[in-house]
Design a protein around this motif. Structure first.
Motif, PDB file in Angstrom:
ATOM      1  N   GLY A 188      -5.567   2.348  -5.907  1.00 24.46           N
ATOM      2  CA  GLY A 188      -6.280   1.117  -5.572  1.00 24.46           C
ATOM      3  C   GLY A 188      -6.198   0.772  -4.096  1.00 24.46           C
ATOM      4  O   GLY A 188      -6.305  -0.395  -3.716  1.00 24.46           O
ATOM      5  N   THR A 189      -6.007   1.782  -3.261  1.00 30.07           N
ATOM      6  CA  THR A 189      -5.911   1.553  -1.809  1.00 30.07           C
ATOM      7  C   THR A 189      -7.161   2.091  -1.136  1.00 30.07           C
ATOM      8  O   THR A 189      -8.217   2.161  -1.747  1.00 30.07           O
ATOM      9  N   ASN A 190      -7.047   2.499   0.125  1.00 29.41           N
ATOM     10  CA  ASN A 190      -8.183   3.070   0.835  1.00 29.41           C
ATOM     11  C   ASN A 190      -7.749   4.319   1.586  1.00 29.41           C
ATOM     12  O   ASN A 190      -6.560   4.552   1.791  1.00 29.41           O
ATOM     13  N   LEU A 191      -8.718   5.127   1.977  1.00 27.78           N
ATOM     14  CA  LEU A 191      -8.418   6.401   2.646  1.00 27.78           C
ATOM     15  C   LEU A 191      -7.593   6.214   3.915  1.00 27.78           C
ATOM     16  O   LEU A 191      -6.682   6.993   4.183  1.00 27.78           O
ATOM     17  N   GLY A 192      -7.899   5.192   4.672  1.00 33.78           N
ATOM     18  CA  GLY A 192      -7.178   4.971   5.925  1.00 33.78           C
ATOM     19  C   GLY A 192      -5.694   4.700   5.728  1.00 33.78           C
ATOM     20  O   GLY A 192      -4.870   5.006   6.589  1.00 33.78           O
ATOM     21  N   SER A 193      -5.348   4.135   4.582  1.00 30.51           N
ATOM     22  CA  SER A 193      -3.944   3.806   4.349  1.00 30.51           C
ATOM     23  C   SER A 193      -3.080   5.054   4.174  1.00 30.51           C
ATOM     24  O   SER A 193      -1.883   5.023   4.454  1.00 30.51           O
ATOM     25  N   ARG A 244      -9.141  11.309  -2.105  1.00 33.15           N
ATOM     26  CA  ARG A 244      -9.936  10.344  -2.885  1.00 33.15           C
ATOM     27  C   ARG A 244      -9.323  10.098  -4.268  1.00 33.15           C
ATOM     28  O   ARG A 244      -9.368   8.985  -4.780  1.00 33.15           O
ATOM     29  N   VAL A 258      -6.475   7.672  -3.692  1.00 27.43           N
ATOM     30  CA  VAL A 258      -7.001   6.331  -3.423  1.00 27.43           C
ATOM     31  C   VAL A 258      -7.463   5.671  -4.722  1.00 27.43           C
ATOM     32  O   VAL A 258      -7.163   4.501  -4.980  1.00 27.43           O
ATOM     33  N   ALA A 259      -8.162   6.433  -5.557  1.00 22.84           N
ATOM     34  CA  ALA A 259      -8.633   5.877  -6.834  1.00 22.84           C
ATOM     35  C   ALA A 259      -7.454   5.505  -7.737  1.00 22.84           C
ATOM     36  O   ALA A 259      -7.473   4.467  -8.397  1.00 22.84           O
ATOM     37  N   HIS A 264       0.823  -1.213   0.000  1.00 25.09           N
ATOM     38  CA  HIS A 264       0.000   0.000   0.000  1.00 25.09           C
ATOM     39  C   HIS A 264       0.854   1.259   0.000  1.00 25.09           C
ATOM     40  O   HIS A 264       0.517   2.228  -0.695  1.00 25.09           O
ATOM     41  N   LYS A 319      -2.558  13.456   3.676  1.00 25.66           N
ATOM     42  CA  LYS A 319      -2.493  13.596   2.222  1.00 25.66           C
ATOM     43  C   LYS A 319      -1.393  14.576   1.839  1.00 25.66           C
ATOM     44  O   LYS A 319      -0.648  14.371   0.880  1.00 25.66           O
TER      45      LYS A 319
END
Length: 194
Positions: free
Chosen positions: A33-38, A26, A29-30, A3, A46
């Motif tokens: 291919g991960t998630n916001l928490g990562s 966002r 993340v898009a 990640h 950010k």
């Protein structure tokens, strides 16, 4: 890739496609291919991730430049020949890193709102000056600090000016030959024909 690496690759992609200020968490993340928490887990924020993406992009350009300048011209070359050859290589590399330079210029307009990146870029500028001067002079940094500092400041000023001209109007931006001719004239040398 994990990640952390995916996030950094996604942030670089966003930096090049959307710019520094318009990229959202966002978007990253898009793109990764991960998630916001990562983002928070691996980078804290950010903004910290985007700073890292910008710095790595600048470092990649610097590494490419260093590799391209190895043996640009022989040590026996006249200083203005060396100057021209080096600037020709610098200008050739600008196109492949256009969006990194665009992000740098975008950030300049917002430095008062980005104190952390301001500090980071100021430090990177000092390092960049030293690297440029070492390449142009062919001298090690150690023991040549004053000379490296003054030549580095001149090279950095030329670099920012050439990049801005190249970004605004590449068809009329100076070439390495143009810069060498300008330097020759300023230093009182004979003007080249044509």
């Amino acid at each position: 890739m994990g990640h952390r690496e995916d996030l950094l690759a996604g942030a670089k992609r966003c930096l090049y496609e959307k710019g520094y200020m318009r990229t959202t968490a966002r978007d990253i993340v898009a793109a990764s291919g991960t998630n916001l928490g990562s983002i928070g887990y691996h980078y804290g924020s950010k903004d910290a991730l985007m700073q890292q993406a910008l710095l790595e992009s600048m470092e990649e350009w610097g590494n490419e430049l260093s590799a391209a300048l190895v043996d640009a011209v022989g040590a026996e070359s006249a200083p203005l020949e060396r100057f021209e050859a080096i600037w020709t290589r610098v200008i050739d590399l600008m196109e492949s890193h256009r969006m990194m330079w665009a992000a740098n210029f975008e950030i300049l307009a917002h430095l008062d709102d980005l104190p952390e990146i301001h500090k980071v870029l100021a430090a990177a500028q000092d390092e960049g000056r030293s690297g440029l001067a070492s390449v142009f002079l062919g001298l090690p940094e150690k023991g040549n600090e004053h000379l490296i500092g003054t030549v580095g400041a001149l090279c950095q000023a030329l670099l920012v000016g050439v990049v801005s001209q190249w970004m605004f109007a590449p068809e009329s931006a100076p070439t390495g030959r143009d810069l060498a001719e300008g330097m020759r004239v300023l230093m009182g040398g004979n003007r080249a024909a044509g």
